[in-house]
Structure formats: C-alpha cells, structure tokens
Design a protein around this motif. Structure first.
Motif, mmCIF file in Angstrom:
data_model
loop_
_atom_site.group_PDB
_atom_site.id
_atom_site.type_symbol
_atom_site.label_atom_id
_atom_site.label_comp_id
_atom_site.label_asym_id
_atom_site.label_seq_id
_atom_site.Cartn_x
_atom_site.Cartn_y
_atom_site.Cartn_z
ATOM 1 N N ARG A 1 -0.156 25.485 26.475
ATOM 2 C CA ARG A 1 0.446 24.727 25.371
ATOM 3 C C ARG A 1 -0.576 24.162 24.389
ATOM 4 N NH1 ARG A 1 3.941 23.880 29.603
ATOM 5 N NH2 ARG A 1 2.922 22.032 30.414
ATOM 6 N N HIS A 2 -1.841 24.173 24.735
ATOM 7 C CA HIS A 2 -2.883 23.625 23.870
ATOM 8 C C HIS A 2 -3.942 24.687 23.601
ATOM 9 C CE1 HIS A 2 -0.990 20.044 25.642
ATOM 10 N NE2 HIS A 2 -1.227 19.525 24.441
ATOM 11 N N PRO A 3 -3.812 25.409 22.494
ATOM 12 C CA PRO A 3 -4.746 26.507 22.209
ATOM 13 C C PRO A 3 -6.218 26.076 22.199
ATOM 14 C CG PRO A 3 -2.888 26.573 20.701
ATOM 15 C CD PRO A 3 -2.765 25.299 21.483
ATOM 16 N N ALA A 4 -6.514 24.878 21.729
ATOM 17 C CA ALA A 4 -7.916 24.436 21.711
ATOM 18 C C ALA A 4 -8.426 24.256 23.141
ATOM 19 C CB ALA A 4 -8.065 23.141 20.920
ATOM 20 N N LEU A 5 -7.585 23.788 24.029
ATOM 21 C CA LEU A 5 -7.978 23.634 25.430
ATOM 22 C C LEU A 5 -8.198 25.003 26.067
ATOM 23 C CD1 LEU A 5 -8.497 21.729 27.805
ATOM 24 C CD2 LEU A 5 -6.035 21.779 28.282
ATOM 25 N N ALA A 6 -7.294 25.925 25.790
ATOM 26 C CA ALA A 6 -7.443 27.285 26.323
ATOM 27 C C ALA A 6 -8.740 27.919 25.825
ATOM 28 C CB ALA A 6 -6.246 28.142 25.930
ATOM 29 N N ALA A 7 -9.030 27.773 24.545
ATOM 30 C CA ALA A 7 -10.257 28.337 23.981
ATOM 31 C C ALA A 7 -11.486 27.626 24.532
ATOM 32 C CB ALA A 7 -10.225 28.238 22.456
ATOM 33 N N GLY A 8 -11.411 26.325 24.666
ATOM 34 C CA GLY A 8 -12.546 25.560 25.168
ATOM 35 C C GLY A 8 -12.861 25.871 26.620
ATOM 36 N N LEU A 9 -11.820 26.073 27.432
ATOM 37 C CA LEU A 9 -12.032 26.353 28.854
ATOM 38 C C LEU A 9 -12.300 27.823 29.135
ATOM 39 C CD1 LEU A 9 -9.308 24.089 30.502
ATOM 40 C CD2 LEU A 9 -11.779 23.708 30.438
ATOM 41 N N GLY A 10 -11.544 28.722 28.503
ATOM 42 C CA GLY A 10 -11.686 30.159 28.775
ATOM 43 C C GLY A 10 -12.970 30.732 28.206
#
Length: 129
Positions: free
Chosen positions: A54-63
């Motif tokens: 649900r949070h694209p910035a979190l997905a990008a930051g973690l992945g």
C-alpha cells in the motif's frame, strides 16, 4: 528515488558491516552466501505484507533500496571468479550453484511462511496471475 537511495545506503552499510564483522576468509565465502540467501528470503516476503504493497515509497525503499544494497551479485560473481582463478573448481561450483539453489529454497520458504490470506490478497491486488 529518495527511498531507494536511502534504503540502498542502509542496505549497503549493513552488508559492509556484516562482511567486516564476519570476514569470509580464504575458503567458502559464507558471509556473502548468508547475506544473499537471507536477502532473497526477506525480499520474497515483502509482497505479502499489505503495508508494503500500500505504500510505494516503502516498497521501493525496502526492496530495491535496502535489500538491493544488502544483497550482492557483483561480490558473488567476483568470489566465484576468484575461486576459479585459484584453481578451486569444485569449491567455485559449490559456491555458485549452492548460492543459486539456497536462494531458490529461501524464496520457496517465503511462500510457505506467508499466510494463505496474504497470498490471496496479493494475487487479487496485483499478484501472480
């Protein structure tokens, strides 16, 4: 992009710190092996976490960020090349193929660790279909 930048810096720093804390030595590159396998496991678990989806910035930051900086194809390849160059064909093959196999097992394990509800939600949102 900022999330990937910051995450990559964190992941790369963590990898450097672990490599400094537990150096590979002259035999099998266990530290890099463990980093790549654990990174594969965590990366495979990210999509089943609703908060990450649900949070694209979190997905990008973690992945691609943290885990992209944490795992390392270049060191894996260089260590495999160095083992070959040192005449250690069997160890090089075990390292290169063993890393690939262990990472695939880790990804499969991640699928078993995620709940069926999480998997269904992932499939319905964007998933594997």
């Amino acid at each position: 992009m900022a999330a990937v930048f910051v995450g990559g810096a964190l992941g790369g720093t963590l990898r450097w710190w672990l490599g400094d804390l537990v150096p590979d030595g002259g035999g099998f590159p266990w530290t890099t092996f463990a980093i790549n396998v654990s990174g594969s496991l965590v990366l495979a678990l990210l999509p089943v976490l609703g908060v990450v989806r649900r949070h694209p910035a979190l997905a990008a930051g973690l992945g691609p960020g943290v885990l992209g900086g944490y795992t390392t194809l270049s060191t894996y390849a260089e260590q495999g090349r160095a083992l070959l160059d040192g005449g250690r064909l069997g160890l090089a093959a075990a390292y290169v193929l063993g890393t690939l196999a262990a990472c695939l097992v880790a990804v499969t394990l991640a699928g078993h660790l995620s709940s069926r509800a999480d998997q269904r939600e992932f499939d319905a949102e964007e998933g594997n279909e």
